[in-house]
Design a protein around this motif. Structure first.
Motif, PDB file in Angstrom:
ATOM      1  N   GLU A 236       0.835  -1.202   0.000  1.00  0.00           N
ATOM      2  CA  GLU A 236       0.000   0.000   0.000  1.00  0.00           C
ATOM      3  C   GLU A 236       0.873   1.257   0.000  1.00  0.00           C
ATOM      4  OE1 GLU A 236      -2.600  -0.237   3.312  1.00  0.00           O
ATOM      5  OE2 GLU A 236      -3.507  -2.142   2.714  1.00  0.00           O
ATOM      6  N   LEU A 237       1.900   1.220   0.819  1.00  0.00           N
ATOM      7  CA  LEU A 237       2.799   2.376   0.868  1.00  0.00           C
ATOM      8  C   LEU A 237       3.493   2.593  -0.478  1.00  0.00           C
ATOM      9  CD1 LEU A 237       4.533   2.005   4.351  1.00  0.00           C
ATOM     10  CD2 LEU A 237       2.992   3.825   3.631  1.00  0.00           C
ATOM     11  N   LEU A 238       3.832   1.503  -1.160  1.00  0.00           N
ATOM     12  CA  LEU A 238       4.531   1.612  -2.438  1.00  0.00           C
ATOM     13  C   LEU A 238       3.692   2.362  -3.462  1.00  0.00           C
ATOM     14  CD1 LEU A 238       7.064   0.737  -4.028  1.00  0.00           C
ATOM     15  CD2 LEU A 238       5.821  -1.341  -4.671  1.00  0.00           C
ATOM     16  N   VAL A 239       2.397   2.099  -3.440  1.00  0.00           N
ATOM     17  CA  VAL A 239       1.512   2.769  -4.385  1.00  0.00           C
ATOM     18  C   VAL A 239       1.248   4.214  -3.960  1.00  0.00           C
ATOM     19  CG1 VAL A 239      -0.787   2.707  -5.426  1.00  0.00           C
ATOM     20  CG2 VAL A 239       0.455   0.573  -5.016  1.00  0.00           C
ATOM     21  N   GLN A 240       1.165   4.448  -2.630  1.00  0.00           N
ATOM     22  CA  GLN A 240       0.799   5.779  -2.135  1.00  0.00           C
ATOM     23  C   GLN A 240       1.969   6.750  -2.131  1.00  0.00           C
ATOM     24  OE1 GLN A 240      -0.771   4.946   1.741  1.00  0.00           O
ATOM     25  NE2 GLN A 240      -2.519   3.753   0.952  1.00  0.00           N
ATOM     26  N   ASN A 241       3.155   6.267  -1.841  1.00  0.00           N
ATOM     27  CA  ASN A 241       4.289   7.161  -1.611  1.00  0.00           C
ATOM     28  C   ASN A 241       5.461   6.714  -2.488  1.00  0.00           C
ATOM     29  OD1 ASN A 241       6.253   8.863  -0.662  1.00  0.00           O
ATOM     30  ND2 ASN A 241       5.825   8.501   1.499  1.00  0.00           N
ATOM     31  N   SER A 242       5.671   7.417  -3.576  1.00  0.00           N
ATOM     32  CA  SER A 242       6.751   7.047  -4.485  1.00  0.00           C
ATOM     33  C   SER A 242       8.127   7.358  -3.910  1.00  0.00           C
ATOM     34  CB  SER A 242       6.578   7.773  -5.822  1.00  0.00           C
ATOM     35  OG  SER A 242       6.627   9.172  -5.637  1.00  0.00           O
ATOM     36  N   GLN A 243       8.178   8.214  -2.879  1.00  0.00           N
ATOM     37  CA  GLN A 243       9.472   8.564  -2.294  1.00  0.00           C
ATOM     38  C   GLN A 243      10.093   7.404  -1.532  1.00  0.00           C
ATOM     39  OE1 GLN A 243      10.838  11.461  -3.004  1.00  0.00           O
ATOM     40  NE2 GLN A 243       9.006  12.046  -4.171  1.00  0.00           N
ATOM     41  N   LEU A 244       9.268   6.435  -1.158  1.00  0.00           N
ATOM     42  CA  LEU A 244       9.759   5.293  -0.369  1.00  0.00           C
ATOM     43  C   LEU A 244       9.968   4.051  -1.235  1.00  0.00           C
ATOM     44  CD1 LEU A 244       7.466   5.614   2.791  1.00  0.00           C
ATOM     45  CD2 LEU A 244       9.782   6.488   2.470  1.00  0.00           C
ATOM     46  N   THR A 245      10.027   4.237  -2.533  1.00  0.00           N
ATOM     47  CA  THR A 245      10.099   3.078  -3.428  1.00  0.00           C
ATOM     48  C   THR A 245      11.296   2.182  -3.123  1.00  0.00           C
ATOM     49  OG1 THR A 245       8.996   4.307  -5.190  1.00  0.00           O
ATOM     50  CG2 THR A 245      10.283   2.379  -5.838  1.00  0.00           C
ATOM     51  N   VAL A 246      12.469   2.781  -3.040  1.00  0.00           N
ATOM     52  CA  VAL A 246      13.680   1.978  -2.865  1.00  0.00           C
ATOM     53  C   VAL A 246      13.696   1.247  -1.527  1.00  0.00           C
ATOM     54  CG1 VAL A 246      16.195   2.065  -2.721  1.00  0.00           C
ATOM     55  CG2 VAL A 246      15.006   3.426  -4.442  1.00  0.00           C
ATOM     56  N   PRO A 247      13.469   1.923  -0.374  1.00  0.00           N
ATOM     57  CA  PRO A 247      13.489   1.160   0.886  1.00  0.00           C
ATOM     58  C   PRO A 247      12.396   0.110   0.963  1.00  0.00           C
ATOM     59  CG  PRO A 247      12.785   3.442   1.253  1.00  0.00           C
ATOM     60  CD  PRO A 247      13.317   3.370  -0.136  1.00  0.00           C
ATOM     61  N   ILE A 248      11.225   0.400   0.405  1.00  0.00           N
ATOM     62  CA  ILE A 248      10.149  -0.593   0.455  1.00  0.00           C
ATOM     63  C   ILE A 248      10.531  -1.830  -0.347  1.00  0.00           C
ATOM     64  CG2 ILE A 248       7.789  -1.061  -0.313  1.00  0.00           C
ATOM     65  CD1 ILE A 248       7.063   1.774   0.454  1.00  0.00           C
ATOM     66  N   LEU A 249      11.073  -1.636  -1.541  1.00  0.00           N
ATOM     67  CA  LEU A 249      11.463  -2.791  -2.344  1.00  0.00           C
ATOM     68  C   LEU A 249      12.596  -3.566  -1.701  1.00  0.00           C
ATOM     69  CD1 LEU A 249      11.286  -1.293  -5.953  1.00  0.00           C
ATOM     70  CD2 LEU A 249       9.631  -2.765  -4.816  1.00  0.00           C
ATOM     71  N   ASP A 250      13.534  -2.857  -1.073  1.00  0.00           N
ATOM     72  CA  ASP A 250      14.595  -3.565  -0.348  1.00  0.00           C
ATOM     73  C   ASP A 250      14.020  -4.383   0.794  1.00  0.00           C
ATOM     74  OD1 ASP A 250      16.535  -2.584  -1.995  1.00  0.00           O
ATOM     75  OD2 ASP A 250      17.059  -0.890  -0.707  1.00  0.00           O
ATOM     76  N   ALA A 251      13.032  -3.808   1.477  1.00  0.00           N
ATOM     77  CA  ALA A 251      12.404  -4.536   2.593  1.00  0.00           C
ATOM     78  C   ALA A 251      11.646  -5.755   2.076  1.00  0.00           C
ATOM     79  CB  ALA A 251      11.473  -3.605   3.358  1.00  0.00           C
ATOM     80  N   LEU A 252      10.898  -5.585   0.995  1.00  0.00           N
ATOM     81  CA  LEU A 252      10.155  -6.720   0.445  1.00  0.00           C
ATOM     82  C   LEU A 252      11.092  -7.834  -0.009  1.00  0.00           C
ATOM     83  CD1 LEU A 252       7.429  -4.824  -1.618  1.00  0.00           C
ATOM     84  CD2 LEU A 252       7.063  -6.181   0.445  1.00  0.00           C
ATOM     85  N   THR A 253      12.238  -7.450  -0.511  1.00  0.00           N
ATOM     86  CA  THR A 253      13.209  -8.453  -0.950  1.00  0.00           C
ATOM     87  C   THR A 253      13.685  -9.311   0.213  1.00  0.00           C
ATOM     88  OG1 THR A 253      13.946  -6.955  -2.693  1.00  0.00           O
ATOM     89  CG2 THR A 253      15.409  -8.775  -2.141  1.00  0.00           C
ATOM     90  N   ASN A 254      13.771  -8.719   1.396  1.00  0.00           N
ATOM     91  CA  ASN A 254      14.290  -9.431   2.562  1.00  0.00           C
ATOM     92  C   ASN A 254      13.208 -10.130   3.371  1.00  0.00           C
ATOM     93  OD1 ASN A 254      17.004  -8.649   2.150  1.00  0.00           O
ATOM     94  ND2 ASN A 254      16.543  -6.626   2.968  1.00  0.00           N
ATOM     95  N   LEU A 255      11.965 -10.106   2.882  1.00  0.00           N
ATOM     96  CA  LEU A 255      10.881 -10.805   3.577  1.00  0.00           C
ATOM     97  C   LEU A 255      10.601 -12.133   2.893  1.00  0.00           C
ATOM     98  CD1 LEU A 255       8.366  -7.854   4.140  1.00  0.00           C
ATOM     99  CD2 LEU A 255       9.946  -8.833   5.800  1.00  0.00           C
TER     100      LEU A 255
END
Length: 1451
Positions: A236-255
């Motif tokens: 949800e955050l990825l779609v709402q806030n483009s500024q957090l794209t990189v940390p969110i994707l890094d976090a998803l990669t580690n889950l």
């Protein structure tokens, strides 16, 4: 409150802790230690302070770190015991937390409570000098953990500003990061869900920088059970806030995510691609590629490719060098591109699915406008990073280039915009260019040339050197097409970047040692490159090359070898062209500077040397005239040199070749009776001059018979060769045009003057002449034709009606002399004509000529045959890739001319080339020519027009030129053999023009071509009306009808060559295409509009050309018309209507009976080839291929079976017994192509869709069964070969695409599935019979297909068994051995044993008991057959018997 920038430290956390520790220890060592300690210890009387102090924790005041007097484990144990045993427990927990809250209100103390503690100096049992922070120690206590987590996390939103004041007396620190570090890798978390939820809640209320810290921390904090919930929130955050794209994707990669959540996360990431910042794209691309699987790789990568834009900038079409971008943000953008491509490369290296996905995604793009620079870059990366995929990448490149999808404009954009990013992959770029350049397809080779050019322009000096080295290697290869392509690249680079290429001239110069391996046109290109670099680049590096070139050329000129002499002439004139080139500083004349005076002297001396050295070698002199004329015609010399040439060289023409008309002169002894012929004026007013041809030819022939050069009895007598007549006149004409702005009044008398040639009465009795006399006649006629051709080149473009009428008269003379020459050649077998194209290798190597021995007669159909054979030598422009160039009929027409003739099509290289300006004659209407008497008064007015023979002559030549110059997307493949085939012979002038220039000239002629096309069509329309609508009625086989039919075919071929040109794919030529379509559009009656859209232009043009189908007289013409319409339909964005029209038209032609010029049905290999083309186009454009094949099998084929031997089907008259093999092969081919597209779909597809697909498969199997059964009636080897080849492919595709569908629908459509399998079972039985027949017949070409076919049949048996087992129906299946039978079902007795018969009988009984549901009652062979596997084959060999066992099943 503390703000966000206040959390940024001027040093790292560890540095801050170490610094505080140092200061603390230093303070302890100064002065009174006890007093100093009392002043720095923090006095806290709260529950928190008392309990921690008792447990061994020393809280310091000021800017000093806290201390532990015991080991941290002992501290936790003591504090836990103190809390649990406290009198106010559990109330003490709240008091303790409140104390902590008060303690951390001081930002400095809060910082030190988050930093590691210092072990006290008097503590000897601690684990080290530094231990965990206070907060992390407190989080290790179960009763305190939950409230402390809430308290710490709620502190995060407070850090939102830029206040450093909280650290007035201490170094600042990143407090949010320190807080989150406390939660990482805790030994125990009491309530993980609560901590995760609280942390996610804080994301919504924190500033961006804190949000990044929280998201980055999440994978190291949450437990495995919370990963899915966290992933949903992060999506949800990825779609709402483009500024957090990189940390969110890094976090998803580690889950650790489930496949469904991974797919959802990937979908969310794909949605952000279009709006993501450039610096975020590498992380997004990495996440997407790492999440793909083999099943969804193509789909995901296709979407990634569609949304990923590297911001390529299309360069202007006129740019010759890469476009330079502004430096603003250029470095940042380049770094991001490098990261993206590095990400793609790393995934390609380690994930095979990613590689396959990229290749298939790029292959699936089916239009030019949908391709991106990214496609080219990724293919290059795959070629570089995946060595096992190099061949497939090269294949993709070839296919895309062949279809015009990867345009040269896109290639230029890729190199100009992304040079820095693709520099790393230069070895693969070079390798790809080398492979593509060697392609036998001209389109692919031209693309490789562009790749070399762009690589040279875009990269650094090292790469440029490698490019030049590769081009030199190509030139050394010895393959004609490869050498030509490499030289063309060097020529383009010299024209645009001579100074850059001059640095590597030493590499190119080395080719001078290998001139013997090059043809004359190639030598011309090489000398053009070297001389341009030596004299035109202005580089200091080329001074030595100038001297070396002069030495080489003078050495060649002094040679007595004709070849080396010609090399010297070409090299010298290339130097002259560059030394005397016009410059902007002297547009009107030569400068008087000393340097230019020296240059002028050098040029004139060099021209004198060439002239003198060539004087006694006519071929070299003629070459000198031709090459010099070409240079002057391009206006490449300054006017001073041009004037010198006019004064010193051209003045000899009249003295050499023109004589005064004298009656006594005709009575001279010239070997044959001479006459004054072909004058265009009245006999008493023809002027006083004539072209002195026969005397010069006779003199040359006598000198040749005496084995000497042309006699030279005195120094004053000139050496004059008739070979130089046409070249010398060409040079004269060009200079006259250049010096008089196109005015030819000074030489216009030559157009109408007569010639001294052999009297025509002699030609009528040519059979009675001796061999030398026959050769003299032929030589004279060849030179007469070449003189007429040069007259056409000179005067055809003049606008004066009187001159144009004379040109038409010369054209009539030319066609008349050609008829005479055909007769003479038939009487002179083995005659070698005089050279006409001195710039090609035909002047040195005699080409193979047709044998004319026996004097066999040839009629009009033989002329058409030779024309088509000649066309096959030229570059063909076919729109349908599988279509071959036209060939001749198998048998000649019985109608012949009165005299034996030899067609001139194979003597094309011995005729002077016609310039493109000659074809302006096609626009001539009725012209009047005034004939004057001796007093210059009008004697008569003669009306001139273009007659069919002259029209056919012009159209034949124009067709060959267009097929040579305008390359289509699917051209004839060139040979890979090291041959010197002189394919370009006769096109040297044409090759001076670019394809675009040729196309522009033809577009200007398009209206005239339409006039002639309408006239020829009108002729046949009138003929049809006279015959009451009968296409092949009386008058259709007259000579006039035949020549009109050939003209119509040639006109359509010209149109087809133009509109099939691959240059129209380029956006730069769209305006030219619109102009051409506008000409056709204007021919439509009733079009009152003045402005048309591009779609309307194509539609109207399509309708205009379609109307000519009503008057098509021959099958070959019909094929050309259909190809032309296909070329136009390819330019539609939505060609649905055009596709239906083409299908109906092709079907109509197939359903028409075509009658040859002999009045009989057309037949033979050529006829079958044309029928194959029509069938292919029909199947490609029809809406339902299966229905069409089914109709032909069920209607037309039974009619053929019932017809007489020489008759065909009534529905499809082209389907005869001789053409059945063509129909059969094409139907099988299209059936396989159709089922290849019938993919099983996804498991989630609705059942209705699967049912519709099952219906299609049922139809396909029925059609396949019908086609396989037909093999019993048409059992020739070609049909058997097609059945084995395409039958195997059908079975394999059924296993791949059909069986998964049957697995899905068996329960819901049982009867349909069983019916399908029964039909296929009977087909496989027939296929087994064909295999048996092949082995019995011992036909190697058939046996080669048997092993793979039997493997497929066996796979089908076990695949059906697996399907029934999957649905618990295995009892409905049994398997036994089939008997070996021939094509007609008869048992092969020599291979039958009693034991086998008993076994099969037992198997039949078992079938009746166990599996009757789907069995066939025909005989014991009731099941799908499958061939022997390796075990069965081995058993047969071991037993030594001739029996052949095959598996069979029934269900």
């Amino acid at each position: 409150m503390a703000k966000s920038r206040g959390k940024r430290v001027r040093g790292t956390n560890d540095q801050a802790a170490a610094g505080a520790s140092k200061r603390s220890r230093k303070g302890q060592g100064d002065g009174d230690r006890g007093a100093q300690k009392d002043r720095t210890v923090l006095q806290d009387t709260s529950v928190f302070g008392e309990l921690t102090k008792q447990a061994g924790f020393v809280m310091m005041a000021g800017d000093l770190p806290n201390e532990l007097s015991v080991d941290q484990a002992l501290f936790v144990k003591n504090l836990t015991r103190a809390v649990k045993r406290h009198d106010d427990f559990p109330q003490v927990v709240d008091d303790f937390v409140a104390g902590v809250q008060n303690h951390i209100e001081d930002a400095v103390r809060f910082k030190y409570s988050l930093l590691p503690t210092i072990t006290a100096a008097n503590c000897e049992s601690a684990r080290g000098g530094s231990q965990d922070s206070l907060m992390r120690l407190l989080l290790g206590i179960d009763d305190l953990q939950s409230p402390l987590i809430v308290m710490l996390l709620e502190k995060l939103p407070e850090f939102m500003g830029d206040e450093d004041s909280m650290f007035d007396y201490s170094e600042s620190a990143n407090l949010p990061s320190l807080i989150l570090n406390q939660f990482k890798w805790l030994d125990r978390v009491i309530n993980s869900k609560e901590m995760t939820d609280k942390m996610l809640d804080m994301v919504d209320v924190s500033c961006e920088s804190v949000q990044r810290e929280i998201v980055a921390c999440i994978p190291e904090v949450v437990s495995d059970e919370e990963h899915n919930a966290v992933a949903n929130k992060l999506q949800e955050l990825l779609v709402q806030n483009s500024q957090l794209t990189v940390p969110i994707l890094d976090a998803l990669t580690n889950l650790n995510l489930t496949p469904e959540l991974t797919m959802q996360a990937r979908t969310a990431a794909l949605q952000t691609l279009a709006s993501a910042e450039l610096e975020d794209l590498p992380a997004v691309v990495k996440f997407i590629l790492q999440s793909v699987t083999s099943t969804d790789a193509t789909e995901v990568i296709s979407e990634l490719r569609n949304n990923l834009d590297l911001h390529s900038m299309l360069p202007p079409t006129t740019a010759s060098t890469p476009q330079r971008r502004p430096r603003t943000n250029a470095s940042k953008e380049g770094d991001c591109k490098l990261l993206i491509l590095e990400t793609i490369k790393s995934n390609i290296c380690f994930w095979k699915a990613v590689t396959e996905g990229w290749v298939k995604a790029i292959e699936s793009v089916d239009s030019t406008k949908d391709h991106k620079a990214l496609d080219i870059i990724v293919l290059i990366i795959i070629h570089y990073a995946a060595p096992d995929r190099k061949k497939s990448v090269e294949s993709v490149f070839r296919n895309k280039i062949r279809m015009g999808h990867l345009s040269e404009i896109l290639l230029q954009a890729t190199f100009s915009s992304h040079a820095q990013a693709i520099r790393e992959y230069f070895p693969s770029i070079l390798s790809l260019a080398e492979v593509l350049l060697r392609s036998p397809e001209p389109t692919v080779s031209l693309y490789a040339c562009s790749m070399y050019k762009q690589a040279f322009l875009a990269f650094d000096m090292y790469c440029r050197q490698e490019v030049v080295g590769a081009l030199v290697a190509h030139i050394s290869s010895g393959f004609e097409a490869e050498v030509d392509a490499a030289l063309d690249v060097l020529t383009e680079l010299v024209e645009t970047n001579a100074s850059d290429l001059a640095q590597f001239v030493i590499f190119i110069k080395g080719m001078l040692d290998y001139l013997d391996n090059l043809s004359m046109p190639q030598i011309r290109k090489l000398f053009a490159v070297l001389s341009a670099l030596a004299f035109g680049s202005g580089s200091q590096d080329t001074a030595l090359i100038q001297d070396e070139l002069h030495i080489v050329i003078r050495k060649q000129l002094s040679s007595n070898s004709p070849k080396y002499k010609r090399i010297g002439v070409i090299g010298a004139l290339m130097i002259v062209r560059n030394m005397a080139r016009k410059t902007p500083a002297t547009p009107g004349g030569a400068s008087t500077s000393t340097g230019q005076t020296d240059s002028y002297r050098q040029v004139t001396n060099l021209l004198d040397d060439v002239k003198n050295s060539s004087n006694k070698m006519p071929e070299a002199m003629a070459l000198f005239f031709d090459e010099l004329a070409t240079i002057i015609e391009k206006r490449q010399l300054n006017s001073k040199i041009e004037s010198w040439i006019g004064d010193t060289i051209l003045e000899d023409f009249q003295e050499d070749f023109v004589v005064d008309i004298e009656a006594e002169y005709l009575r001279g002894d010239f070997g044959l009776t001479m006459a004054e012929l072909y004058g265009l004026e009245a006999e008493d007013s023809q002027g006083s001059i004539a072209v002195n041809l026969l005397p010069l030819v006779s003199k040359a022939e006598r000198a040749h018979l005496n084995n000497s050069m042309i006699s030279n009895t005195g120094d004053a007598e000139r050496n004059v060769s008739p070979l130089c007549l046409a070249p010398h006149f060409r040079l004269l004409r060009v200079c006259e045009q250049v010096q008089n702005n196109g005015n030819l009044d000074g030489i216009d008398a030559l157009l109408g003057c007569p010639m001294y040639v052999v009297k025509e009465d002699v030609i009528e009795k040519v059979d009675s002449l001796s061999r030398p006399e026959k050769e003299l006649v032929c030589t004279c006629l060849f030179m007469t034709l070449n003189w007429f051709r040069e007259l056409l080149n000179a005067f055809a473009s003049l606008a004066d009606p009187e001159m144009r009428a004379k040109v038409l008269g010369r054209l009539q003379n030319l066609t008349h002399v050609q008829e005479l020459l055909e007769i003479c050649l038939a009487a002179t077998p083995g005659f070698l004509p005089p050279t006409a194209d001195f710039g090609s290798d035909t002047a040195l190597n005699a080409p193979s000529l047709p044998s004319t021995g026996g004097g066999g007669k040839k009629g009009k159909k033989d002329k058409e045959k030779d024309l088509n054979e000649t066309n096959a030598d030229a570059t063909q422009n076919a729109t349908i890739q599988e279509t071959q160039p036209l060939k001749s009929p198998d048998k000649a027409d019985s109608e012949t001319t009165d005299k034996a003739t030899v067609p001139l099509s194979q003597y094309r290289v011995f005729f002077r080339e016609l310039d493109l300006d000659v074809f302006t004659v096609l626009s001539c209407g009725l012209l009047s020519r005034t004939v004057l008497d001796s007093n210059m008064h009008t004697k008569e007015v003669e009306v001139m027009k273009l007659h069919p023979p002259q029209l056919e002559f012009l159209l034949e030549d124009l067709t060959l030129k267009l097929e040579h110059a305008l390359i289509a997307s699917a051209s004839k493949r060139r040979t890979f053999l090291k041959t010197k085939s002189n394919k370009g012979a006769g096109f040297s002038h044409l090759d001076q023009h670019t394809p675009r220039q040729v196309a522009k000239k033809i577009v200007k002629l398009l209206s005239s071509l339409c006039d002639h096309m309408e006239a020829t069509s009108g002729f046949f329309q009138a003929l049809i009306e006279q015959n009451d609508g009968l296409m092949d009625g009386p008058g259709s086989n007259t000579p006039e009808s035949q020549i009109m039919g050939r003209c119509l075919e040639l006109l359509l071929r010209c149109m087809c060559s133009l509109f099939a040109w691959n240059g129209f794919v380029s956006h730069a030529n769209k305006e030219l295409l619109e102009e051409a379509l506008g000409v056709l559009n204007a021919r439509m009656k009733g079009t009152s509009q003045t402005q048309f859209t591009f779609k309307q232009l194509i539609s109207n043009s399509f309708q205009y050309l379609e109307k000519f189908s009503e008057t098509i007289p021959k099958l070959s013409t019909a094929v050309i018309l259909v190809k032309l319409l296909v070329s136009l339909s390819d330019k539609y964005d939505d060609p649905a209507d055009a596709t239906r029209t083409i299908a109906n038209l092709a079907q109509g032609f197939l359903q028409r009976e075509w009658i040859g010029s002999d009045g009989q049905k057309e037949k033979g290999a050529k006829n079958n080839e044309m029928i194959q083309t029509l069938i292919k186009i029909f199947f490609l454009h029809t809406t339902d291929v299966l229905k069409c094949i089914q109709d032909i099998c069920s209607i037309a084929v039974p009619e053929l079976l019932d017809a007489d031997k020489y008759e065909g089907s009534t529905t499809y008259p082209t389907l005869t017994k001789s053409a059945f093999g063509t129909y059969y092969r094409m139907m099988l081919d299209e059936l396989v192509r159709c089922v290849r597209q019938m993919t099983p779909g996804k498991p989630s597809d609705p059942i209705q869709q699967s049912t519709q697909l099952l219906v299609r498969w049922n139809m396909a199997v029925r059609v396949f069964h019908t086609l396989v059964t037909l093999i019993k009636a048409f059992d020739v080897r070609s049909n058997l070969n097609a059945a084995l080849k395409f039958g195997r492919m059908f079975i394999e595709l059924f296993l791949r695409n059909g069986m998964p569908l049957l697995d899905k629908v068996l329960r819901t459509n049982k009867d349909d599935v069983m019916g399908l399998l029964k039909n296929l079972q009977q087909s496989t039985r027939t296929m087994h019979h064909v295999c048996s027949h092949s082995k019995v017949a011992k036909d190697v070409s058939l046996i080669n297909h048997v092993p793979l076919l039997k493997k497929a049949l066996e796979g089908f048996v076990f695949r059906v068994k697996a399907m029934l087992t999957l649905h618990n129906c295995q009892e409905a299946f049994w398997m036994g051995n089939l008997k070996n039978r021939d094509l007609h079902g008869e048992e092969i007795l020599s291979q039958v044993s009693n034991a086998e018969s008993e076994a099969e009988s037992d198997g039949g009984e078992e079938s009746e008991d166990n599996g009757p549901e789907l069995s066939d009652d025909s005989d014991e062979e009731q099941s799908t057959t499958a061939g022997d596997d390796e075990t069965e084959a081995g058993r047969e060999d071991a037993e030594g018997s001739g029996s052949e066992e095959s598996y069979s099943e029934s269900f």
